[in-house]
Design a protein around this motif. Structure first.
Motif, PDB file in Angstrom:
ATOM      1  N   PRO A  59       0.888  -1.197  -0.069  1.00  0.00           N
ATOM      2  CA  PRO A  59      -0.013   0.034   0.117  1.00  0.00           C
ATOM      3  C   PRO A  59       0.928   1.287  -0.002  1.00  0.00           C
ATOM      4  N   ASP A  60       0.152   2.386  -0.493  1.00  0.00           N
ATOM      5  CA  ASP A  60       1.299   3.614  -0.608  1.00  0.00           C
ATOM      6  C   ASP A  60       1.329   4.198   0.908  1.00  0.00           C
ATOM      7  N   ILE A  61       0.083   4.070   1.542  1.00  0.00           N
ATOM      8  CA  ILE A  61       0.081   4.260   3.103  1.00  0.00           C
ATOM      9  C   ILE A  61      -0.517   3.112   3.831  1.00  0.00           C
ATOM     10  N   LEU A  62       0.254   3.148   5.275  1.00  0.00           N
ATOM     11  CA  LEU A  62      -0.493   2.103   6.198  1.00  0.00           C
ATOM     12  C   LEU A  62      -0.807   2.755   7.200  1.00  0.00           C
ATOM     13  N   ASN A  63      -2.143   2.897   7.459  1.00  0.00           N
ATOM     14  CA  ASN A  63      -2.778   3.546   8.465  1.00  0.00           C
ATOM     15  C   ASN A  63      -3.556   2.584   9.554  1.00  0.00           C
ATOM     16  N   HIS A  64      -3.126   3.021  10.917  1.00  0.00           N
ATOM     17  CA  HIS A  64      -3.880   2.237  12.042  1.00  0.00           C
ATOM     18  C   HIS A  64      -3.855   3.331  12.929  1.00  0.00           C
ATOM     19  N   ASN A  65      -5.232   3.584  13.486  1.00  0.00           N
ATOM     20  CA  ASN A  65      -5.310   4.403  14.517  1.00  0.00           C
ATOM     21  C   ASN A  65      -5.060   3.955  16.058  1.00  0.00           C
ATOM     22  N   ILE A  66      -4.420   4.950  16.584  1.00  0.00           N
ATOM     23  CA  ILE A  66      -4.411   4.730  18.288  1.00  0.00           C
ATOM     24  C   ILE A  66      -5.590   5.123  18.736  1.00  0.00           C
ATOM     25  N   GLU A  67      -6.387   6.036  18.214  1.00  0.00           N
ATOM     26  CA  GLU A  67      -7.727   6.680  18.598  1.00  0.00           C
ATOM     27  C   GLU A  67      -7.438   7.585  19.552  1.00  0.00           C
ATOM     28  N   THR A  68      -6.843   7.385  20.848  1.00  0.00           N
ATOM     29  CA  THR A  68      -6.984   8.078  21.992  1.00  0.00           C
ATOM     30  C   THR A  68      -5.543   7.854  22.754  1.00  0.00           C
ATOM     31  N   VAL A  69      -5.329   8.644  23.917  1.00  0.00           N
ATOM     32  CA  VAL A  69      -4.330   8.642  24.578  1.00  0.00           C
ATOM     33  C   VAL A  69      -4.282   7.345  25.500  1.00  0.00           C
ATOM     34  N   GLU A  70      -2.987   6.943  26.043  1.00  0.00           N
ATOM     35  CA  GLU A  70      -2.955   5.606  26.668  1.00  0.00           C
ATOM     36  C   GLU A  70      -3.864   5.221  27.621  1.00  0.00           C
ATOM     37  N   ARG A  71      -3.954   6.336  28.583  1.00  0.00           N
ATOM     38  CA  ARG A  71      -4.808   6.095  29.726  1.00  0.00           C
ATOM     39  C   ARG A  71      -6.143   5.991  29.475  1.00  0.00           C
ATOM     40  N   MET A  72      -6.731   6.510  28.448  1.00  0.00           N
ATOM     41  CA  MET A  72      -8.195   6.490  28.108  1.00  0.00           C
ATOM     42  C   MET A  72      -8.289   5.141  27.133  1.00  0.00           C
ATOM     43  N   SER A  73      -7.479   4.553  26.722  1.00  0.00           N
ATOM     44  CA  SER A  73      -7.601   3.522  25.743  1.00  0.00           C
ATOM     45  C   SER A  73      -8.512   2.452  26.011  1.00  0.00           C
ATOM     46  N   ASP A  74      -8.333   1.473  27.236  1.00  0.00           N
ATOM     47  CA  ASP A  74      -9.196   0.855  27.716  1.00  0.00           C
ATOM     48  C   ASP A  74     -10.696   1.138  27.677  1.00  0.00           C
ATOM     49  N   ARG A  75     -10.919   2.406  28.197  1.00  0.00           N
ATOM     50  CA  ARG A  75     -12.353   2.885  28.224  1.00  0.00           C
ATOM     51  C   ARG A  75     -13.054   3.065  26.901  1.00  0.00           C
ATOM     52  N   VAL A  76     -12.267   3.404  25.944  1.00  0.00           N
ATOM     53  CA  VAL A  76     -12.753   4.131  24.593  1.00  0.00           C
ATOM     54  C   VAL A  76     -12.746   2.964  23.483  1.00  0.00           C
ATOM     55  N   ARG A  77     -11.739   1.956  23.603  1.00  0.00           N
ATOM     56  CA  ARG A  77     -11.696   0.991  22.568  1.00  0.00           C
ATOM     57  C   ARG A  77     -12.044  -0.522  23.006  1.00  0.00           C
ATOM     58  N   ALA A  78     -12.569  -1.396  22.219  1.00  0.00           N
ATOM     59  CA  ALA A  78     -13.066  -2.827  22.726  1.00  0.00           C
ATOM     60  C   ALA A  78     -11.903  -3.655  22.057  1.00  0.00           C
ATOM     61  N   LYS A  79     -11.296  -4.416  22.896  1.00  0.00           N
ATOM     62  CA  LYS A  79     -10.288  -5.370  22.491  1.00  0.00           C
ATOM     63  C   LYS A  79      -8.749  -4.604  22.083  1.00  0.00           C
ATOM     64  N   ALA A  80      -8.769  -3.616  21.339  1.00  0.00           N
ATOM     65  CA  ALA A  80      -7.478  -2.960  20.825  1.00  0.00           C
ATOM     66  C   ALA A  80      -6.898  -2.552  22.123  1.00  0.00           C
ATOM     67  N   LYS A  81      -5.533  -2.386  22.053  1.00  0.00           N
ATOM     68  CA  LYS A  81      -4.775  -1.947  23.047  1.00  0.00           C
ATOM     69  C   LYS A  81      -3.864  -0.911  22.525  1.00  0.00           C
ATOM     70  N   TYR A  82      -3.646   0.029  23.445  1.00  0.00           N
ATOM     71  CA  TYR A  82      -2.710   1.170  22.761  1.00  0.00           C
ATOM     72  C   TYR A  82      -1.379   0.685  22.324  1.00  0.00           C
ATOM     73  N   ARG A  83      -0.625  -0.135  23.292  1.00  0.00           N
ATOM     74  CA  ARG A  83       0.757  -0.689  22.807  1.00  0.00           C
ATOM     75  C   ARG A  83       0.658  -1.469  21.808  1.00  0.00           C
ATOM     76  N   ARG A  84      -0.299  -2.536  21.818  1.00  0.00           N
ATOM     77  CA  ARG A  84      -0.404  -3.223  20.588  1.00  0.00           C
ATOM     78  C   ARG A  84      -0.492  -2.475  19.219  1.00  0.00           C
ATOM     79  N   SER A  85      -1.177  -1.378  19.317  1.00  0.00           N
ATOM     80  CA  SER A  85      -1.328  -0.446  18.038  1.00  0.00           C
ATOM     81  C   SER A  85      -0.034   0.069  17.787  1.00  0.00           C
ATOM     82  N   LEU A  86       0.740   0.512  18.810  1.00  0.00           N
ATOM     83  CA  LEU A  86       1.907   1.295  18.628  1.00  0.00           C
ATOM     84  C   LEU A  86       2.887   0.058  18.029  1.00  0.00           C
ATOM     85  N   GLU A  87       2.921  -1.187  18.451  1.00  0.00           N
ATOM     86  CA  GLU A  87       3.709  -2.405  18.025  1.00  0.00           C
ATOM     87  C   GLU A  87       3.474  -2.687  16.568  1.00  0.00           C
ATOM     88  N   LEU A  88       2.126  -2.695  16.201  1.00  0.00           N
ATOM     89  CA  LEU A  88       1.668  -2.773  14.785  1.00  0.00           C
ATOM     90  C   LEU A  88       2.581  -1.674  14.010  1.00  0.00           C
TER      91      LEU A  88
END
Length: 299
Positions: free
Chosen positions: A158-187
């Protein structure tokens, strides 16, 4: 338990309604090819502007997401099918629209072993087959951390690989379902390691309870893994069942965050109240490319 007091939308949260021929043509095309767009499913505030300009973000792998993030309006549940002809129809629609830059995203498909990576790769290939000069951006889920699924997508170039962290680390578990802040960074880190020349991109939405210094830390986290492009926008509550808006940021604050992002070395920062991940995507890729080429040029 105190009742949440809904803060009225400020004057700068205004959506431009433009429903001319282009808007109607794209809507009819999507229905005729039984395609979905994140523009509609996620109730994007920019749908009228983007469709009037003949740009759209295709949403593949159906319209039912296996996750139920508290900010997202996409339908949730258990998908019942996998459409192997979908990449072909997306490419046909992109060709009919004569796109210069095509954005492809998806619902999360945790029911599939590869999370839908194969369909992403086939969609990239199909678009390139019909529109060789069209750049292709993919906005992918985290594939539950499956490195091989990410590799399948990256090998399709792809010309651009986009994956959203969506929010700051402290709010991630409250905002997202299953997705993890550090796992997104690792991706995003793995994507850059696999294909260093493919720009990576991520997005942050504001107004869910984060603090200013946490936003800056999220920027630093993204730059630490060499993320190239950042988009920042205001969270807008899609229904009473979703997260409440805790704060509306001013256009001046968004402008300040753009400066902070550019200062940290992002190739491009798109920051504003109605900015979404795919907003002005074509301009983003051109700006990022010019900046990277300039940085690589000898003095």
């Amino acid at each position: 338990m105190s009742k949440h007091v809904k803060e009225p939308k400020p004057d700068w949260i205004r959506i431009k309604l433009t429903t001319g021929d282009n808007y109607q043509n794209i809507k009819e095309m999507m229905r005729s090819k039984t395609l979905h767009t994140v523009c509609e499913e996620a109730r994007c505030p920019n749908i009228y502007e983007c469709w009037a300009n003949r740009t759209a973000t295709f949403m593949i792998l159906g319209d039912i997401c296996t996750r139920a993030c508290r900010f997202c309006a996409v339908n949730t549940g258990m998908p019942t099918e996998l459409d192997l002809e979908e990449p072909k129809r997306v490419a046909e629609a992109a060709e009919n629209m004569n796109l210069r830059h095509c954005v492809v995203t998806s619902v999360a498909r945790d029911d599939l072993n590869d999370g839908g990576a194969f369909i992403f790769a086939e969609t990239i290939k199909a678009i390139r087959g019909r529109l060789p000069l069209c750049s292709v951006e993919v906005l992918i889920p985290d594939f539950l951390g499956n490195e091989e699924s990410l590799r399948v997508v990256m090998e399709a170039n792809p010309d651009i690989l986009n994956h959203n962290i969506e929010t700051v680390e402290r709010m991630s578990d409250r905002v997202r379902a299953k997705a993890k802040y550090r796992r997104s960074l690792e991706l995003l880190k793995r994507a850059k390691a696999m294909k260093p020349n493919i720009p990576t991109k991520s997005s942050i939405m504001l107004g869910v309870g984060e603090e200013w210094d946490e936003i800056l830390q999220a920027m630093d986290d993204l730059r630490e893994i060499d993320c190239d492009i950042l988009t920042i926008g205001q969270y807008l509550q899609p229904s009473p069942q979703h997260l409440h808006v805790e704060k509306y940021y001013t256009p001046e604050q968004f402008a300040e965050l753009k400066k902070e992002g550019m200062k940290r070395g992002f190739s491009h920062v798109e920051s504003g109240p109605l900015v979404r991940s795919s907003y002005h995507a074509h301009e983003q890729v051109n700006s990022a490319k010019s900046r990277r080429e300039g940085a690589a040029a000898p003095n």
